[in-house]
Design a protein around this motif. Structure first.
Motif: not given
Length: 247
Positions: A163-164, A185, A168, A176, A172, A180-181, A134, A76, A166
């Motif tokens: 978020m960029s 979320i 993928l 999901r 997962a 994408g992130h 989400h 995270v 992290l």
């Protein structure tokens, strides 16, 4: 009985060191609530591999700190918009709770269902807290011979740009759906005020424990055992070496 400590803006590395110390050297039950952390920081699970999880070139360029924590779970990025809630308990603290990941996760889901009662479509989905499909809460755990820790990073708000950093993840949750992130979320602030969430979390904990307020300065007197935390910052050299090793 459960000791409760509340912080605002405590650096996440310091918080993790406190948690690791309390897990390993204390015999009390604890709840730690930290309302945000000062600077954007990436936190990885104990077995996470930076080259697989992070856009390391961007992380190094922007000098984003990367921490490897002592618990499992995913990666995270946290900042002032993240609210942290941690429970550290003896194995016998919760009646009839088996000290294994799934039962602890289920117990936490029931506790937070009190916090979010009537708010959104809250439920525990796989290992995440979600509104609908989400995610807004990510969890990690560690279980020792006599104690366990369950801690959560709640996304009250987040900066899209962060978020960029992290990638993928290769592994997962099924729900999901390769999103994408930003499609996966959501922000808690769209559902409830920040202070309300914290107050309701304390209230939910008080239905299962007798709470006693505790100050940070008191921890130093808990144990004579020296704490040597495994949670640490990764150096730029380590991040670069991980990329080279993965090629």
């Amino acid at each position: 009985m459960m000791n409760i400590m509340r912080f605002k803006g405590l650096p996440i590395l310091q918080q993790l060191h406190i948690e690791e110390q309390l897990l390993r050297t204390s015999s009390d039950n604890w709840c730690i609530i930290n309302d945000g952390t000062c600077d954007p920081t990436i936190v990885m699970g104990v077995s996470g591999k930076p080259a697989e999880l992070l856009e390391i070139e961007s992380v190094l360029r922007d000098q984003v700190p990367v921490i490897r924590r002592f618990t499992g779970g995913g990666t995270v990025i946290v900042d002032c918009g993240t609210i942290f809630v941690t429970f550290i308990c003896n194995k016998e603290a919760v009646s009839d709770l088996q000290p294994y990941p799934r039962p602890i996760m289920s117990w936490s889901g029931l506790l937070y269902s009190k916090v979010f009662q009537g708010i959104g479509d809250f439920h525990l989905r796989e290992n995440d807290y979600v509104f609908g499909n989400h995610k807004f809460g990510g969890n990690a755990q560690s279980i020792t011979k006599s104690r366990w820790i369950h801690h959560t990073s709640f996304l009250w708000d987040f900066d899209v740009r962060n978020m960029s950093y992290l990638k993928l993840p290769k592994r997962a949750p099924a729900y999901r759906f390769a999103r994408g992130h930003l499609d996966f979320i959501c922000r808690m602030k769209d559902y409830m005020p920040r202070s309300t969430f914290i107050d309701k979390t304390v209230e939910a904990a008080s239905t299962q424990f007798s709470l006693r307020s505790f100050e940070l300065e008191e921890i130093e007197t808990l144990s004579e055992t020296e704490s040597n935390p495994s949670t640490r910052l990764l150096s730029a050299e380590e991040l670069e070496a991980d990329v080279i090793a993965g090629r």
